[in-house]
Enzyme design. Structure first.
Site, mmCIF file in Angstrom:
data_model
loop_
_atom_site.group_PDB
_atom_site.id
_atom_site.type_symbol
_atom_site.label_atom_id
_atom_site.label_comp_id
_atom_site.label_asym_id
_atom_site.label_seq_id
_atom_site.Cartn_x
_atom_site.Cartn_y
_atom_site.Cartn_z
ATOM 1 N N SER A 121 71.534 90.514 -41.938
ATOM 2 C CA SER A 121 72.591 89.711 -40.999
ATOM 3 C C SER A 121 73.852 90.360 -41.308
ATOM 4 C CB SER A 121 72.664 88.255 -41.435
ATOM 5 O OG SER A 121 72.384 88.029 -42.713
ATOM 6 N N HIS B 67 68.300 90.523 -35.201
ATOM 7 C CA HIS B 67 69.204 89.387 -35.802
ATOM 8 C C HIS B 67 68.710 88.238 -35.209
ATOM 9 C CE1 HIS B 67 73.159 87.851 -37.530
ATOM 10 N NE2 HIS B 67 72.043 87.320 -38.214
ATOM 11 N N GLU C 147 70.316 88.875 -31.562
ATOM 12 C CA GLU C 147 71.268 90.068 -31.643
ATOM 13 C C GLU C 147 70.377 91.298 -31.722
ATOM 14 O OE1 GLU C 147 75.680 89.331 -32.869
ATOM 15 O OE2 GLU C 147 74.498 89.626 -34.469
ATOM 16 N N ASN D 72 78.556 87.139 -36.253
ATOM 17 C CA ASN D 72 78.874 87.002 -37.757
ATOM 18 C C ASN D 72 80.448 87.569 -37.823
ATOM 19 O OD1 ASN D 72 76.862 85.069 -38.127
ATOM 20 N ND2 ASN D 72 75.911 86.514 -39.560
HETATM 21 P P1 NAI Z 1 64.687 83.792 -48.050
HETATM 22 O O1 NAI Z 1 65.106 83.853 -49.215
HETATM 23 O O2 NAI Z 1 64.755 82.383 -47.567
HETATM 24 O O3 NAI Z 1 63.323 84.482 -47.646
HETATM 25 C C1 NAI Z 1 63.125 85.754 -48.112
HETATM 26 C C2 NAI Z 1 61.539 85.832 -48.405
HETATM 27 O O4 NAI Z 1 61.322 87.275 -48.382
HETATM 28 C C3 NAI Z 1 61.191 85.408 -49.590
HETATM 29 O O5 NAI Z 1 60.364 84.313 -49.574
HETATM 30 C C4 NAI Z 1 60.666 86.459 -50.735
HETATM 31 O O6 NAI Z 1 59.653 85.914 -51.426
HETATM 32 C C5 NAI Z 1 60.341 87.420 -49.574
HETATM 33 N N1 NAI Z 1 60.223 88.788 -50.026
HETATM 34 C C6 NAI Z 1 61.043 89.457 -50.819
HETATM 35 N N2 NAI Z 1 60.340 90.717 -50.868
HETATM 36 C C7 NAI Z 1 59.526 91.089 -50.445
HETATM 37 C C8 NAI Z 1 58.445 91.703 -50.079
HETATM 38 N N3 NAI Z 1 58.705 93.141 -50.507
HETATM 39 N N4 NAI Z 1 57.411 91.782 -49.411
HETATM 40 C C9 NAI Z 1 57.174 90.424 -48.401
HETATM 41 N N5 NAI Z 1 58.071 89.248 -48.903
HETATM 42 C C10 NAI Z 1 59.150 89.562 -49.534
HETATM 43 O O7 NAI Z 1 65.576 84.424 -47.148
HETATM 44 P P2 NAI Z 1 66.022 84.266 -45.294
HETATM 45 O O8 NAI Z 1 67.072 83.160 -45.445
HETATM 46 O O9 NAI Z 1 64.877 84.140 -44.738
HETATM 47 O O10 NAI Z 1 66.691 85.598 -45.224
HETATM 48 C C11 NAI Z 1 65.957 86.694 -44.676
HETATM 49 C C12 NAI Z 1 66.514 87.784 -44.179
HETATM 50 O O11 NAI Z 1 67.107 87.284 -42.940
HETATM 51 C C13 NAI Z 1 67.774 88.113 -44.881
HETATM 52 O O12 NAI Z 1 67.921 89.523 -44.778
HETATM 53 C C14 NAI Z 1 69.050 87.514 -44.374
HETATM 54 O O13 NAI Z 1 70.237 87.971 -44.289
HETATM 55 C C15 NAI Z 1 68.573 87.172 -42.950
HETATM 56 N N6 NAI Z 1 68.901 86.355 -41.993
HETATM 57 C C16 NAI Z 1 69.158 84.952 -42.565
HETATM 58 C C17 NAI Z 1 69.726 83.690 -41.930
HETATM 59 C C18 NAI Z 1 69.727 82.633 -42.204
HETATM 60 O O14 NAI Z 1 70.346 81.661 -41.929
HETATM 61 N N7 NAI Z 1 69.096 82.092 -43.526
HETATM 62 C C19 NAI Z 1 70.129 83.980 -40.260
HETATM 63 C C20 NAI Z 1 69.854 85.362 -39.894
HETATM 64 C C21 NAI Z 1 69.536 86.490 -40.989
#
Ligand code: NAI
Length: 708
Positions: free
Chosen positions: A415, A436, A448, A486
């Site tokens: 994001s 996104h 996006e 954002n």
């Molecule tokens: P999260 O912390 O809930 O999930 C991330 C997951 O990735 C974790 O379960 C972790 O164990 C896993 N992970 C880390 N390294 C890994 C690897 N090498 N292989 C496989 N799995 C791996 O984070 P979230 O909120 O889902 O965010 C993920 C992405 O989405 C980020 O880039 C964030 O900026 C983006 N994003 C988040 C939003 C939100 O509202 N939470 C909205 C839009 C985008």
């Protein structure tokens, strides 16, 4: 007869076919053609009954929406011939059977109801969706529908605008018979069976119009529902008023009342905005330098990296569209957590009636959990959704580069991070793109699509096409910090915080924007998303902040106190067990203290100032984005805000809203804020320019498009 309407004869039955592809819209020529056909039916003694049917894939799917815009801008007049045509059909001396397949929506259903009988294939749908464009049926739909379907059904259909199935239409009396097999043959047979029988005129029926007591209850309940579920909208209430008129006035007077209400809606800002949004969704798919015939990469299998909040939701999105998904995590515990969240989400959808258990079982079978990159070589596309951090993203993309097949789309859900830098970790930056998704990914419609400097046209075209397949509205944006949504949300939420620091209450800020039409106030939104997310980002980018420029302080302090929002039970508000927000007087005290320490004077602040500060911050940043080319058109920004940030569609999106207010007025207010609050309010050069030229963002976008 015209080219658009043909009449043939089949042994005493006239078959009138409308041929106005693709959807047999009621464009000029169609009503005239039907009228001529009716004359022929009455005149020709060999004709005993008539069937009216749509050629191609549907009956009449509705009015031509472009015509509405022409009327309100004074460039056209309403097809005034349509209502008399319906009377003409109804007055035909021989039975007219309407044969429905595909959809009979809006004017299509109004036409069908003027027939003496209606038959339909089981897959057909009927509806009065005008309310979705801020309108009501304008050709006696609100008068004939209650006479056929009863008052409660008519109110529901006209005020909510949702289509109903042929079976539902049969049960409620809108259609008379379902035809299995060939529609035309079935309709002709039906027509033969009613030859010589009196042809019932819908407008003369009164048996379903109910009693005043029954109706009073129906209208009161409908108005209450509309005020709650379609907050601030005028069309649903107008639709209810029009149906009420049908129960109280003779048909012709009811039609007059409908006409007055229709005109009020048609000339309203709400309808203009909703029609803008309707066309906007069709506009954003057009990318000037990417022709429609650009080759696309078929996406039949997908892999998702990371099964957290976003990864899990994204896997569901693909599974819902029938696309098999490989879902990768780093360890078993994280994978189990991710899968259990997916299962919980699906179970909720079944409970709420959104999906059937059978559908959910099939989706779950499509999601294949894994702890390794084995199998990634088969994926046509990978979506990365690991923690937000450049080093980790690069490591993952380096790995993807090694394991994925040539030509696979490599997408990041980041994001905030730079797509080009992520792409630099691969040997194939042209395959790398940002997708996104918005949280919750399986619910929010916005996607996006972030174009990197090397992203190929094929990859962009493929993602745009895919977004439709997975039920999203894909909007192409450029690769800048925060992308479009954002980046604009930052200044919007900054102002919300400033307002509280300057003395507005948390509740007053949220209430003012809720009243404006946002689904949720900006501070409650922060609590929902987690205040710590922004706090972490601000800490990372603090070195980029200009010294001496005011920064919000309250959210950082709240986070320092462990108040991250809903997830910790407290943020701007306190939260009970069921996550209901409760005002917290402690916050007001804390903020006053922090403001005093920072030398910020507190004062009473009006709701008008709250709305102007928050929205014009959004608009000013939107103007910069537009000028810098990170959004293709003003309407792209509007579509992003409506689908990703619950901006009220009836306001048309932030840029449309600013155009409607008048850019000169917006610019003057921004200048006023600049004088009061300093350089954060520097007007965007484009806003200044358009205000001086007396132009709108929409006009600017049109000129840019023409020049491209
Ligand atoms: P999260 O912390 O809930 O999930 C991330 C997951 O990735 C974790 O379960 C972790 O164990 C896993 N992970 C880390 N390294 C890994 C690897 N090498 N292989 C496989 N799995 C791996 O984070 P979230 O909120 O889902 O965010 C993920 C992405 O989405 C980020 O880039 C964030 O900026 C983006 N994003 C988040 C939003 C939100 O509202 N939470 C909205 C839009 C985008």
């Amino acid at each position: 007869m015209s080219d658009l309407v043909q009449l043939t004869k089949d042994n005493g039955i006239a078959i009138i076919t409308i041929n106005n592809p693709p959807v047999n819209a009621l464009s000029p020529g169609v009503p005239e053609g039907i009228s001529a056909a009716m004359d022929e039916v009455d005149r020709d003694d060999s004709i005993k009954a008539a069937v009216l049917i749509g050629g191609g894939r549907t009956f009449v799917a509705g009015a031509d929406i472009k015509e509405f815009g022409k009327i309100t801008s004074g460039k056209g007049t309403r097809g005034e011939g349509f209502k008399p045509l319906l009377l003409r059909v109804e007055d035909c001396r021989k039975p007219v059977v309407m044969a429905i397949h595909g959809t009979a929506f809006g004017g299509g259903l109004e036409l069908a109801m003027a027939g003496h009988y209606r038959v339909a294939v089981p897959a057909a749908q009927v509806g009065q969706p005008e309310v979705k464009l801020g309108l009501i049926p304008g050709a006696a739909g609100t008068q004939r529908l209650p006479r056929l379907a009863g008052v409660a059904k008519a109110v529901e259909m006209c005020a909510e605008g949702n289509p109903i199935s042929a079976q539902d239409a049969l049960n409620s009396g809108i259609i008379d018979k379902l035809i299995d097999g060939d529609l035309l043959a079935g309709a002709v047979a039906f027509a033969r069976s009613v030859i010589g029988k009196p042809a019932p005129k819908t407008r003369e029926r009164g048996d379903k119009l109910g009693t005043p007591q029954q109706n009073a209850r129906i209208f009161a309940a409908a108005r209450e529902t509309a005020r709650k579920k379609q907050r601030n909208l005028i069309a649903p209430l107008a639709a209810i008023d029009a149906v009420e008129a049908a129960t109280k006035l003779p048909f012709s007077e009811g039609c007059q009342r409908e006409q007055e209400l229709f005109a009020k809606c048609l000339f309203s800002d709400q309808s203009k905005a909703l029609i803008h949004v309707f066309f906007g969704e069709r506009e954003v798919v057009k990318i000037p330098d990417i022709p429609r015939e650009t080759r696309t990469i078929p996406v039949n299998t997908v892999a998702v990296v990371g099964a957290g909040t976003m990864g899990g939701g994204i896997a569901m999105v693909f599974a819902n569209a029938g696309i098999p998904v490989l879902l990768k995590e780093t360890d078993q515990a994280a994978l189990d957590r991710g899968l259990s969240n997916i299962q919980k989400n699906y179970a909720n959808s079944v409970k709420r009636g959104r999906f059937t258990q059978q559908f959910v079982d099939e989706c779950l079978k499509l999601i294949r959990p894994t702890l390794s990159y084995d199998g990634f070589a088969g994926a046509d596309m990978v979506v990365e959704a690991v923690f937000e951090g450049m080093a980790l993203k690069k490591e993952v993309f380096g790995q993807l580069d090694r394991v994925c097949k040539p030509g696979a789309i490599l997408a990041s859900n980041t994001s905030t991070l730079n797509i080009d830098e992520i792409a630099s970790a691969t040997s194939r930056p042209k395959s790398v793109i940002g997708t996104h998704f918005f949280s919750p990914a399986n619910v929010m419609r916005l996607l996006e699509i972030v174009r990197g400097k090397s992203t190929s046209k094929e990859v962009i075209a493929s993602c745009m096409q895919l977004s439709k397949k997975i039920g999203k509205v894909g909007v192409l944006v450029g690769n800048c910090m925060g992308f479009v949504g954002n980046r604009m949300f930052g200044p919007y939420r900054r102002e919300a915080q400033f307002l509280v620091e300057e003395g507005a209450s948390v509740e007053a800020v949220d209430a003012a924007l809720y009243e404006y039409g946002m689904a949720m106030g900006p501070l409650a939104t922060g609590d929902l998303a987690g205040l710590d997310v922004g706090w972490r980002i601000r800490k990372e980018y603090r070195h980029l902040q200009k010294p001496g420029v005011r920064q919000p302080i309250a959210e950082d302090r709240l986070c320092e106190l462990g108040r991250y929002g809903q997830k910790t039970g407290a943020g701007w508000y306190k939260y009970d067990e069921s996550r209901r927000a409760i005002s917290d007087p402690e916050v007001a005290k804390l903020v006053s203290k922090w403001a005093a320490e920072a030398g910020i004077a507190q004062r009473p602040i009006s709701a008008e100032e709250i709305v102007d500060r928050c929205l014009y911050a959004l608009v000013n940043e939107g103007a910069r984005i537009l000028e810098e080319g990170y959004a293709l058109r003003a309407v792209d920004i509007d579509i992003i805000y409506i689908n990703g940030y619950a901006f009220p569609a009836y306001r048309g999106g932030p840029m449309w809203y600013a155009d409607a207010v008048g850019l000169k007025k917006v610019y003057d207010r921004v200048c006023e804020f600049q004088q009061q609050h300093g350089e954060l309010w520097t007007p965007a050069p484009l806003l200044k320019q358009l205000a001086e030229q007396g132009k709108t963002f929409a006009e600017f976008s049109k000129e840019q498009g023409a020049a491209a």
